[in-house]
Structure formats: C-alpha cells, structure tokens
Design a protein around this motif. Structure first.
Motif, PDB file in Angstrom:
ATOM      1  N   ARG A  31      50.022  69.211  40.171  1.00 34.41           N
ATOM      2  CA  ARG A  31      49.810  67.994  40.954  1.00 34.41           C
ATOM      3  C   ARG A  31      50.328  66.802  40.172  1.00 34.41           C
ATOM      4  O   ARG A  31      50.183  66.736  38.949  1.00 34.41           O
ATOM      5  CB  ARG A  31      48.326  67.808  41.230  1.00 34.41           C
ATOM      6  CG  ARG A  31      47.747  68.819  42.204  1.00 34.41           C
ATOM      7  CD  ARG A  31      46.363  68.407  42.604  1.00 34.41           C
ATOM      8  NE  ARG A  31      45.714  69.376  43.473  1.00 34.41           N
ATOM      9  CZ  ARG A  31      45.894  69.411  44.789  1.00 34.41           C
ATOM     10  NH1 ARG A  31      46.687  68.549  45.373  1.00 34.41           N
ATOM     11  NH2 ARG A  31      45.278  70.321  45.518  1.00 34.41           N
TER      12      ARG A  31
ATOM     13  N   SER B 199      63.571  75.895  43.801  1.00 34.78           N
ATOM     14  CA  SER B 199      63.567  74.581  43.171  1.00 34.78           C
ATOM     15  C   SER B 199      64.990  74.139  42.865  1.00 34.78           C
ATOM     16  O   SER B 199      65.848  74.949  42.503  1.00 34.78           O
ATOM     17  CB  SER B 199      62.762  74.638  41.876  1.00 34.78           C
ATOM     18  OG  SER B 199      62.922  73.448  41.175  1.00 34.78           O
TER      19      SER B 199
ATOM     20  N   HIS C 241      45.518  70.084  50.373  1.00 35.74           N
ATOM     21  CA  HIS C 241      46.711  69.243  50.305  1.00 35.74           C
ATOM     22  C   HIS C 241      46.600  68.198  51.411  1.00 35.74           C
ATOM     23  O   HIS C 241      46.678  68.525  52.589  1.00 35.74           O
ATOM     24  CB  HIS C 241      47.952  70.111  50.472  1.00 35.74           C
ATOM     25  CG  HIS C 241      48.036  71.179  49.432  1.00 35.74           C
ATOM     26  ND1 HIS C 241      48.484  70.925  48.155  1.00 35.74           N
ATOM     27  CD2 HIS C 241      47.670  72.472  49.445  1.00 35.74           C
ATOM     28  CE1 HIS C 241      48.404  72.021  47.442  1.00 35.74           C
ATOM     29  NE2 HIS C 241      47.916  72.982  48.208  1.00 35.74           N
TER      30      HIS C 241
ATOM     31  N   GLY D  30      51.460  71.334  49.702  1.00 41.78           N
ATOM     32  CA  GLY D  30      51.215  72.707  49.294  1.00 41.78           C
ATOM     33  C   GLY D  30      52.416  73.613  49.476  1.00 41.78           C
ATOM     34  O   GLY D  30      52.254  74.816  49.658  1.00 41.78           O
TER      35      GLY D  30
ATOM     36  N   ARG E 128      55.453  75.462  47.805  1.00 43.03           N
ATOM     37  CA  ARG E 128      55.753  75.877  46.431  1.00 43.03           C
ATOM     38  C   ARG E 128      57.263  75.943  46.211  1.00 43.03           C
ATOM     39  O   ARG E 128      58.030  76.217  47.135  1.00 43.03           O
ATOM     40  CB  ARG E 128      55.115  77.216  46.132  1.00 43.03           C
ATOM     41  CG  ARG E 128      53.614  77.162  46.107  1.00 43.03           C
ATOM     42  CD  ARG E 128      53.019  78.432  45.549  1.00 43.03           C
ATOM     43  NE  ARG E 128      53.424  79.630  46.273  1.00 43.03           N
ATOM     44  CZ  ARG E 128      52.918  79.979  47.459  1.00 43.03           C
ATOM     45  NH1 ARG E 128      52.009  79.242  48.034  1.00 43.03           N
ATOM     46  NH2 ARG E 128      53.326  81.066  48.050  1.00 43.03           N
TER      47      ARG E 128
ATOM     48  N   LEU F 190      55.064  73.033  37.893  1.00 41.30           N
ATOM     49  CA  LEU F 190      54.635  72.701  39.251  1.00 41.30           C
ATOM     50  C   LEU F 190      53.134  72.416  39.259  1.00 41.30           C
ATOM     51  O   LEU F 190      52.324  73.258  39.626  1.00 41.30           O
ATOM     52  CB  LEU F 190      54.993  73.839  40.204  1.00 41.30           C
ATOM     53  CG  LEU F 190      54.931  73.488  41.688  1.00 41.30           C
ATOM     54  CD1 LEU F 190      55.931  72.411  42.013  1.00 41.30           C
ATOM     55  CD2 LEU F 190      55.195  74.718  42.534  1.00 41.30           C
TER      56      LEU F 190
ATOM     57  N   TRP G 117      54.442  69.546  46.448  1.00 39.02           N
ATOM     58  CA  TRP G 117      53.406  70.545  46.186  1.00 39.02           C
ATOM     59  C   TRP G 117      52.034  69.894  46.297  1.00 39.02           C
ATOM     60  O   TRP G 117      51.114  70.442  46.910  1.00 39.02           O
ATOM     61  CB  TRP G 117      53.596  71.154  44.805  1.00 39.02           C
ATOM     62  CG  TRP G 117      52.342  71.769  44.276  1.00 39.02           C
ATOM     63  CD1 TRP G 117      51.581  71.326  43.244  1.00 39.02           C
ATOM     64  CD2 TRP G 117      51.676  72.936  44.793  1.00 39.02           C
ATOM     65  NE1 TRP G 117      50.487  72.139  43.074  1.00 39.02           N
ATOM     66  CE2 TRP G 117      50.513  73.129  44.014  1.00 39.02           C
ATOM     67  CE3 TRP G 117      51.937  73.816  45.830  1.00 39.02           C
ATOM     68  CZ2 TRP G 117      49.620  74.182  44.244  1.00 39.02           C
ATOM     69  CZ3 TRP G 117      51.051  74.858  46.062  1.00 39.02           C
ATOM     70  CH2 TRP G 117      49.914  75.035  45.286  1.00 39.02           C
TER      71      TRP G 117
ATOM     72  N   GLU H 259      59.471  67.433  43.808  1.00 41.06           N
ATOM     73  CA  GLU H 259      58.916  68.731  44.191  1.00 41.06           C
ATOM     74  C   GLU H 259      57.448  68.823  43.797  1.00 41.06           C
ATOM     75  O   GLU H 259      56.649  69.438  44.510  1.00 41.06           O
ATOM     76  CB  GLU H 259      59.741  69.845  43.548  1.00 41.06           C
ATOM     77  CG  GLU H 259      61.117  69.944  44.184  1.00 41.06           C
ATOM     78  CD  GLU H 259      62.021  70.951  43.511  1.00 41.06           C
ATOM     79  OE1 GLU H 259      61.646  71.475  42.449  1.00 41.06           O
ATOM     80  OE2 GLU H 259      63.115  71.191  44.045  1.00 41.06           O
ATOM     81  N   ARG H 260      57.079  68.203  42.701  1.00 41.71           N
ATOM     82  CA  ARG H 260      55.658  68.176  42.351  1.00 41.71           C
ATOM     83  C   ARG H 260      54.860  67.392  43.385  1.00 41.71           C
ATOM     84  O   ARG H 260      53.736  67.762  43.737  1.00 41.71           O
ATOM     85  CB  ARG H 260      55.468  67.542  40.968  1.00 41.71           C
ATOM     86  CG  ARG H 260      55.787  68.473  39.845  1.00 41.71           C
ATOM     87  CD  ARG H 260      55.618  67.806  38.513  1.00 41.71           C
ATOM     88  NE  ARG H 260      54.236  67.443  38.243  1.00 41.71           N
ATOM     89  CZ  ARG H 260      53.852  66.737  37.186  1.00 41.71           C
ATOM     90  NH1 ARG H 260      54.750  66.329  36.303  1.00 41.71           N
ATOM     91  NH2 ARG H 260      52.597  66.454  36.999  1.00 41.71           N
TER      92      ARG H 260
END
Lengths: 180, 200
Positions: free
Chosen positions: B165, B134, B175, B154, B156, B163, B150, B146-147
């Motif tokens: 949704r 990250s 995803h 999907g 990470r 982290l 994810w 980054e969220r």
C-alpha cells in the motif's frame, strides 16, 4: 492572642490568585499550529501583520508541543494522521487547550469517506470550534477571544479523556445508509 | 496525423481487442498477455518512442453500463455537438470482451517527447483474476502508480518489486475505490469510544 483565621478572607485571596493567573495566561498563549491543509493559508493571514494575532498575545508559535499551551488543529485530519495528532496532544503539558480550526476539524466537513476523521473531537477534547471553509480571519479572532474568556475563567477547563461535547449546531447524526 | 492505434493493430493483431479514436485521442484496448511486448515495442520503436509513462489508472465497471441510465458515451464520435448527441443506449456499449465476469480496466497514458504524440492503452480484467504484468521494468514511473492501484482497487501487478500500500495504512482491510466498498465504512487506527459508532 491569635484569633481564628478569617476563612472568607482566605477565599478572597485564593480567587484573586486564580483570576490573576487566568489573566496572565490568556495574554500569553503559546500555540502549536498543527497545519495540514488549506486552512493553513487563513491561519497565516490571521497570524501575520494584517490581522495580527499578536495583539491578543498569541503571536508566538512554538514548534514543540512541550512548550505550547494551545493546540491549533488547522486542516483535514486523516485516519492515518490521527495517532500523530493524539500523540502531539498527549505531549503537551497541562494546562492545555485545543482549538478546532475549520469545519474539517469540527465535523469532517464535506468529507464523509473512508479516510477522514469526522471531527477531531472523536479522538481528543476540544475547547473552541471555529467553523468555516476556511474561516475568515475575523472568525478566527472571535474564536481566539472566546478561548481567552475560557482561559480567564480558570485553568484546566479541558475535559479529561472522556472527550468534549459538540455544540448542538455541529452535531451531525451518523447515517450509515446515507448513500443508498 | 497517423493513426497510432492502427499501427499497433497491424503489428499486434492477435493481442488487440479494439481501437478507439475520440477527439484526436487514440486508445488501444488490448489483452493483458500482450501488454509487455506491446509496451516494449512502443518504447523502443523509433516511430513510436513513447519515453514517458504519464499515468496509470484503473476503473471499476461493477455496475457501469448495466442499466440504461448509466450507459456510457457513444464509442464513435458524433458529428453533432455533444448537447445534440443522441442519448446513448446500453446496446451501444461494447466492452470488447465477452466475459460476463469483466469488471476492471487498467488504463495507461503514454507520451512521446520526441514526436509529441500520445496513446492510451486499456486492459480489461475480470473480477475473479484482477492481475496484470508490471511495467516497472520498462518505465520506472510505473512503480508508484501500480502501488496506488493495488492500494485503491486491489489489482495485482506480477513482477512488481515492492507491491505494498502506498497511501493507506497496512491495517486497512479492503480496497476503498472498489464500487462494492461501503461508502461509510471507516477503519480508524486510533480507536476511541466516540468513533467506534462509525467503525465496523
């Protein structure tokens, strides 16, 4: 000496009360605008002075569902939003009506994906469909007049939780393999 | 204009897979192990001073480039206008990683407000292990990007403080921007008889 009551007279009185109620209700529509997307611009154009929705007695939006008669669902409804919309509908007092404003609320429109509700009639009853992307203000006023006709014919025309029947021109078959 | 990607190459040769330059846009393709040291250096070095992380996105190359018709554009710019450029073939496409399991790219767009220059970083990832460090400790704007990645892909991000949704709901399975997510699969929260037909 009292004679038997004339039933036909009573029936005549009852229907006239219904008609008067319907006539009064159709010109005092308190609407709840549930605006989520671009159709809101066309809704505003219809509501404000140029097209003047108030000519039809529907000029006064209420921002509490408990005070509203008609739910205007204006714009795309996502799966995440669906429980919220259903709760707003459930909070409205009877008699109540629902207008699906714009093609996204009618069928999902061109959204055919993981996130969009394919027509709000999959989650709640709908009385009037106004298709268009977005619909012209004339189209909206036409839908509003159709709603007025429906209200004038009698209160409580909203179907129960069994959901309404889509008009044939809006029925889209589900094609699970359309992308293949 | 100095070749930024070449400066990165000179300093972090072991972490660098390839450099690309296309219409003044520079890209450095790097190994994920090199992301944190390269990012720290890009932000702190006076000649670089990339103070703005503009965007992070991801790409799913599940079937991309595996067939001739879907082969991507040429790596090196052609002197010809785009409509005269020869049709690319699958052989011109080199991912920079030899692993057959290669699937994702995470793409970072950096901007320096001091020097007004930009750099793009690409990190290839495998489908078996889609994990990357990250950048929230270096650029705070990385947090929501980054969220979102994810949520949609999907992928990470180790070291991310939260982290979860960001767009979809917690009940959502899978995803949706992965290429193997069924395009018609719906997961309504509010289940009714009418939308059950479209639900899994």
């Amino acid at each position: 000496m009292a004679s038997a009551p004339d039933l036909s007279q009573l029936n005549w009185v009852t229907t006239r009360v219904d008609a008067a109620l319907g006539w009064a209700r159709k010109f005092s529509i308190f609407q709840y605008p549930f605006v989520t997307a671009c159709c809101g611009m066309e809704y505003m154009a219809t509501a404000t002075s140029h097209y003047d929705m108030d000519r039809f007695g529907a000029g006064f939006p209420r921002f509490s569902p408990r005070q509203a008669d008609v739910l205007f669902v204006v714009g795309t409804i996502s799966q995440k939003m669906a429980p919220v919309l259903r709760r707003v509908y459930d909070q409205m007092a009877e008699p109540k009506w629902v207008v699906a404003f714009g093609v996204c609320t009618c069928t999902g429109g061109f959204y055919d994906d993981y996130t969009t509700v394919l027509g709000i009639d999959t989650i709640m009853p709908v009385d009037v469909y106004i298709p268009g992307c977005p619909p012209r203000p004339e189209n909206v006023l036409d839908g509003l007049m159709k709603l007025q006709d429906k209200i004038a014919q009698g209160a409580g025309t909203t179907l129960a939780a069994g959901l309404s029947v889509r008009p044939p021109e809006l029925q889209v078959p589900h094609r699970p393999d359309a992308h293949l | 204009m100095p070749a930024l990607a070449h400066t990165v190459q000179a300093k972090f040769a072991s972490q660098l897979i390839a450099t690309q330059r296309y219409r003044e846009q520079e890209t450095a393709v790097i190994h994920r192990e090199g992301l944190l040291p390269i990012a720290r250096w890009l932000k702190s070095d006076a000649a670089m001073s990339f103070d703005f992380l503009m965007d992070i996105s991801a790409v799913d190359y599940l079937k991309f480039g595996r067939t001739l018709s879907s082969a991507p554009t040429l790596k090196t710019p052609s002197p010809l206008p785009y409509y005269m450029t020869p049709k690319p073939t699958a052989e011109t496409w080199q991912r920079g990683v030899s692993n057959d399991d290669y699937r994702f790219d995470v793409v970072y767009h950096l901007f320096s407000s001091r020097h007004a220059h930009r750099l793009r970083l690409r990190i290839p990832l495998t489908s078996a292990d889609p994990v990357v460090d990250s950048l929230t400790g270096i650029w705070a704007s990385a947090n929501w990007y980054e969220r979102e990645i994810w949520d949609m892909f999907g992928i990470r991000f180790t070291g991310h403080p939260n982290l979860r949704r960001i767009l979809l709901y917690e009940e959502f399975q899978g995803h949706p921007l992965r290429k193997d997510y069924p395009i018609n699969k719906r997961q309504p929260i509010l289940k009714t008889p009418a939308n059950a037909a479209n639900s899994p």
